[in-house]
Scaffold this motif. Structure first.
Motif, PDB file in Angstrom:
ATOM      1  N   GLY A  16       0.811  -1.213   0.000  1.00  0.00           N
ATOM      2  CA  GLY A  16       0.000   0.000   0.000  1.00  0.00           C
ATOM      3  C   GLY A  16       0.841   1.257   0.000  1.00  0.00           C
ATOM      4  O   GLY A  16       1.997   1.252  -0.428  1.00  0.00           O
ATOM      5  N   GLN A  17       0.270   2.315   0.520  1.00  0.00           N
ATOM      6  CA  GLN A  17       0.964   3.595   0.529  1.00  0.00           C
ATOM      7  C   GLN A  17       2.111   3.552   1.521  1.00  0.00           C
ATOM      8  O   GLN A  17       1.973   3.039   2.625  1.00  0.00           O
ATOM      9  CB  GLN A  17       0.008   4.722   0.892  1.00  0.00           C
ATOM     10  CG  GLN A  17      -1.011   4.978  -0.179  1.00  0.00           C
ATOM     11  CD  GLN A  17      -1.873   6.181   0.137  1.00  0.00           C
ATOM     12  OE1 GLN A  17      -1.912   6.651   1.258  1.00  0.00           O
ATOM     13  NE2 GLN A  17      -2.574   6.669  -0.857  1.00  0.00           N
ATOM     14  N   ARG A  18       3.184   4.132   1.094  1.00  0.00           N
ATOM     15  CA  ARG A  18       4.381   4.137   1.924  1.00  0.00           C
ATOM     16  C   ARG A  18       4.593   5.523   2.489  1.00  0.00           C
ATOM     17  O   ARG A  18       4.421   6.523   1.803  1.00  0.00           O
ATOM     18  CB  ARG A  18       5.593   3.759   1.077  1.00  0.00           C
ATOM     19  CG  ARG A  18       5.407   2.434   0.413  1.00  0.00           C
ATOM     20  CD  ARG A  18       6.449   2.204  -0.625  1.00  0.00           C
ATOM     21  NE  ARG A  18       6.172   0.920  -1.264  1.00  0.00           N
ATOM     22  CZ  ARG A  18       6.725   0.519  -2.374  1.00  0.00           C
ATOM     23  NH1 ARG A  18       7.594   1.264  -2.980  1.00  0.00           N
ATOM     24  NH2 ARG A  18       6.409  -0.649  -2.877  1.00  0.00           N
ATOM     25  N   GLY A  19       4.969   5.557   3.759  1.00  0.00           N
ATOM     26  CA  GLY A  19       5.298   6.828   4.371  1.00  0.00           C
ATOM     27  C   GLY A  19       6.631   7.343   3.845  1.00  0.00           C
ATOM     28  O   GLY A  19       7.473   6.566   3.383  1.00  0.00           O
ATOM     29  N   VAL A  20       6.837   8.638   3.912  1.00  0.00           N
ATOM     30  CA  VAL A  20       8.058   9.233   3.392  1.00  0.00           C
ATOM     31  C   VAL A  20       9.278   8.667   4.107  1.00  0.00           C
ATOM     32  O   VAL A  20      10.284   8.350   3.491  1.00  0.00           O
ATOM     33  CB  VAL A  20       8.008  10.772   3.555  1.00  0.00           C
ATOM     34  CG1 VAL A  20       9.318  11.402   3.153  1.00  0.00           C
ATOM     35  CG2 VAL A  20       6.864  11.337   2.741  1.00  0.00           C
ATOM     36  N   ARG A  21       9.182   8.502   5.392  1.00  0.00           N
ATOM     37  CA  ARG A  21      10.322   8.025   6.171  1.00  0.00           C
ATOM     38  C   ARG A  21      10.200   6.559   6.571  1.00  0.00           C
ATOM     39  O   ARG A  21      10.960   6.081   7.392  1.00  0.00           O
ATOM     40  CB  ARG A  21      10.481   8.873   7.420  1.00  0.00           C
ATOM     41  CG  ARG A  21      10.803  10.304   7.079  1.00  0.00           C
ATOM     42  CD  ARG A  21      10.897  11.144   8.324  1.00  0.00           C
ATOM     43  NE  ARG A  21      11.012  12.525   7.944  1.00  0.00           N
ATOM     44  CZ  ARG A  21      11.989  13.310   8.349  1.00  0.00           C
ATOM     45  NH1 ARG A  21      12.908  12.847   9.143  1.00  0.00           N
ATOM     46  NH2 ARG A  21      12.030  14.561   7.963  1.00  0.00           N
TER      47      ARG A  21
END
Length: 102
Positions: A16-21
């Motif tokens: 799914g969506q990945r966080g920036v960090r």
């Protein structure tokens, strides 16, 4: 598209969506958690091999399990959307009836 490419793209959808960090390790752990709940044969090493396209072969059951997880998520999202729609109708209709009384 080869089986390895298809499995890697399905795994990307599971992650799914990945966080920036967000680290890759945490993303793979999240995918492993979902897959191992479905079938205990999944290992962290196998998830990493599929993600990095290092797997020499992909079993049909692995692709089917990934598709089943994604299908379940789609059904859950549709259920939540329909429930939210019905809940909003339940709130709107009594409010409209209250306005007619005055």
């Amino acid at each position: 598209m080869t089986d390895v490419d298809m499995a890697a793209s399905l795994l990307d959808e599971i992650i799914g969506q990945r966080g920036v960090r967000e680290t890759i390790k945490s993303m793979l752990e999240r995918a492993y958690s979902d897959l191992s709940k479905r079938n205990g044969a999944w290992t962290r090493r196998r998830v990493r091999a599929v993600f990095n396209k290092e797997a020499s072969r992909i079993e049909n059951r692995e692709i089917e399990e990934m598709k089943a997880i994604l299908d379940g998520r789609r059904k859950q999202a549709a259920y939540r959307a329909e429930t939210a729609r019905l809940a909003s109708l339940a709130v709107i209709q009594p409010a409209a009836q209250d306005r007619r009384q005055f």
